[in-house]
Write a protein that holds these residues in place. Structure first.
Motif, mmCIF file in Angstrom:
data_model
loop_
_atom_site.group_PDB
_atom_site.id
_atom_site.type_symbol
_atom_site.label_atom_id
_atom_site.label_comp_id
_atom_site.label_asym_id
_atom_site.label_seq_id
_atom_site.Cartn_x
_atom_site.Cartn_y
_atom_site.Cartn_z
ATOM 1 N N LEU A 149 0.838 -1.201 0.000
ATOM 2 C CA LEU A 149 0.000 0.000 0.000
ATOM 3 C C LEU A 149 0.868 1.246 0.000
ATOM 4 C CD1 LEU A 149 -0.043 1.323 3.123
ATOM 5 C CD2 LEU A 149 -1.488 -0.643 3.532
ATOM 6 N N LYS A 150 0.233 2.352 -0.336
ATOM 7 C CA LYS A 150 0.885 3.664 -0.295
ATOM 8 C C LYS A 150 -0.014 4.600 0.490
ATOM 9 C CE LYS A 150 3.033 3.357 -4.838
ATOM 10 N NZ LYS A 150 3.080 3.953 -6.178
ATOM 11 N N ARG A 151 0.616 5.507 1.234
ATOM 12 C CA ARG A 151 -0.140 6.515 1.965
ATOM 13 C C ARG A 151 0.289 7.894 1.508
ATOM 14 N NH1 ARG A 151 0.856 5.063 8.076
ATOM 15 N NH2 ARG A 151 2.829 4.402 7.202
ATOM 16 N N ASN A 152 -0.659 8.822 1.539
ATOM 17 C CA ASN A 152 -0.366 10.209 1.215
ATOM 18 C C ASN A 152 0.070 10.899 2.500
ATOM 19 O OD1 ASN A 152 -0.195 12.677 0.006
ATOM 20 N ND2 ASN A 152 -2.394 12.989 -0.177
ATOM 21 N N LYS A 153 1.358 11.260 2.581
ATOM 22 C CA LYS A 153 1.908 11.866 3.798
ATOM 23 C C LYS A 153 2.600 13.182 3.461
ATOM 24 C CE LYS A 153 4.006 7.877 4.654
ATOM 25 N NZ LYS A 153 4.909 6.928 5.241
ATOM 26 N N TRP A 154 2.768 14.025 4.457
ATOM 27 C CA TRP A 154 3.518 15.266 4.304
ATOM 28 C C TRP A 154 4.171 15.607 5.638
ATOM 29 C CZ3 TRP A 154 -1.638 15.080 5.184
ATOM 30 C CH2 TRP A 154 -2.158 15.874 6.199
ATOM 31 N N ILE A 155 5.095 16.553 5.618
ATOM 32 C CA ILE A 155 5.777 17.016 6.826
ATOM 33 C C ILE A 155 5.158 18.351 7.235
ATOM 34 C CG2 ILE A 155 7.998 17.661 7.846
ATOM 35 C CD1 ILE A 155 7.906 14.760 6.882
ATOM 36 N N ASP A 156 4.719 18.450 8.493
ATOM 37 C CA ASP A 156 4.113 19.699 8.958
ATOM 38 C C ASP A 156 5.191 20.715 9.343
ATOM 39 O OD1 ASP A 156 5.005 19.056 11.516
ATOM 40 O OD2 ASP A 156 3.004 18.822 12.368
ATOM 41 N N SER A 157 4.778 21.884 9.780
ATOM 42 C CA SER A 157 5.709 22.970 10.097
ATOM 43 C C SER A 157 6.625 22.657 11.276
ATOM 44 C CB SER A 157 4.935 24.262 10.373
ATOM 45 O OG SER A 157 4.076 24.075 11.476
ATOM 46 N N MET A 158 6.251 21.648 12.079
ATOM 47 C CA MET A 158 7.080 21.258 13.219
ATOM 48 C C MET A 158 7.968 20.055 12.894
ATOM 49 S SD MET A 158 4.466 21.944 16.362
ATOM 50 C CE MET A 158 5.754 21.806 17.575
ATOM 51 N N ARG A 163 6.958 17.082 11.806
ATOM 52 C CA ARG A 163 6.312 15.788 12.047
ATOM 53 C C ARG A 163 5.702 15.262 10.750
ATOM 54 N NH1 ARG A 163 2.548 17.956 16.796
ATOM 55 N NH2 ARG A 163 2.138 19.294 15.025
ATOM 56 N N THR A 164 5.763 13.952 10.572
ATOM 57 C CA THR A 164 5.128 13.329 9.418
ATOM 58 C C THR A 164 3.646 13.202 9.697
ATOM 59 O OG1 THR A 164 7.129 12.101 8.901
ATOM 60 C CG2 THR A 164 5.079 11.292 7.934
ATOM 61 N N MET A 165 2.839 13.721 8.804
ATOM 62 C CA MET A 165 1.384 13.688 8.947
ATOM 63 C C MET A 165 0.793 12.778 7.873
ATOM 64 S SD MET A 165 1.269 15.670 11.503
ATOM 65 C CE MET A 165 -0.443 15.962 11.774
ATOM 66 N N ASP A 166 -0.292 12.117 8.217
ATOM 67 C CA ASP A 166 -0.964 11.177 7.321
ATOM 68 C C ASP A 166 -2.304 11.764 6.921
ATOM 69 O OD1 ASP A 166 -2.185 8.938 6.138
ATOM 70 O OD2 ASP A 166 -1.123 7.575 7.472
ATOM 71 N N SER A 167 -2.590 11.797 5.617
ATOM 72 C CA SER A 167 -3.849 12.378 5.140
ATOM 73 C C SER A 167 -5.051 11.482 5.421
ATOM 74 C CB SER A 167 -3.771 12.623 3.633
ATOM 75 O OG SER A 167 -3.779 11.388 2.937
ATOM 76 N N GLY A 168 -4.809 10.205 5.683
ATOM 77 C CA GLY A 168 -5.906 9.262 5.869
ATOM 78 C C GLY A 168 -6.258 8.536 4.584
ATOM 79 N N ASP A 169 -5.560 8.880 3.490
ATOM 80 C CA ASP A 169 -5.792 8.205 2.216
ATOM 81 C C ASP A 169 -4.797 7.064 2.050
ATOM 82 O OD1 ASP A 169 -7.766 10.028 1.626
ATOM 83 O OD2 ASP A 169 -6.482 11.289 0.377
ATOM 84 N N ILE A 170 -5.319 5.902 1.660
ATOM 85 C CA ILE A 170 -4.495 4.714 1.427
ATOM 86 C C ILE A 170 -4.814 4.185 0.046
ATOM 87 C CG2 ILE A 170 -4.213 2.278 2.051
ATOM 88 C CD1 ILE A 170 -4.364 3.019 4.925
ATOM 89 N N GLU A 171 -3.760 3.814 -0.673
ATOM 90 C CA GLU A 171 -3.943 3.173 -1.977
ATOM 91 C C GLU A 171 -3.364 1.772 -1.889
ATOM 92 O OE1 GLU A 171 -2.755 3.760 -6.679
ATOM 93 O OE2 GLU A 171 -1.860 5.066 -5.169
#
Length: 105
Positions: free
Chosen positions: A73-82, A84-92
């Protein structure tokens, strides 16, 4: 959202690969199969998913990480201003035979 377009029509091969993959624990396989059966509008959240299973949220997070590391699977993630790795809640759910090492796929 859970996107399943890459595995549609390939469920037998996908599940055979997962079932015979020695890198995955049984809990990983159960979570993968659960994700595959959830409606596509399900927004992934470890706490929400653990409520449907017998696993704790940390166990769900670890299993989802392992499934992602092993190409299931793949997840849509990004790094926030602090930082931290954040997860969008979307999974493929993905099916890439060259990355799936279980069995003779």
């Amino acid at each position: 959202m859970i996107t399943k377009t890459q595995i549609k029509g390939k469920f037998p091969e996908y599940f055979h690969a997962a079932c015979t993959d020695p890198r995955l624990k049984n809990v990983d396989k159960g979570i993968l199969f659960t994700l595959a059966t959830l409606p596509e509008d399900f927004q992934y959240n470890a706490v929400k998913l653990s409520a449907q299973l017998t696993e704790t949220p940390p166990t769900v997070r670890i299993s989802v990480d392992r499934l992602e590391q092993n190409g299931y699977l793949k997840r849509n993630k990004w790094i926030d201003s602090m930082g931290r790795t954040m997860d969008s809640g979307d999974i493929e759910l993905v099916f890439q035979k060259k990355e799936l090492r279980g069995g003779n796929v």
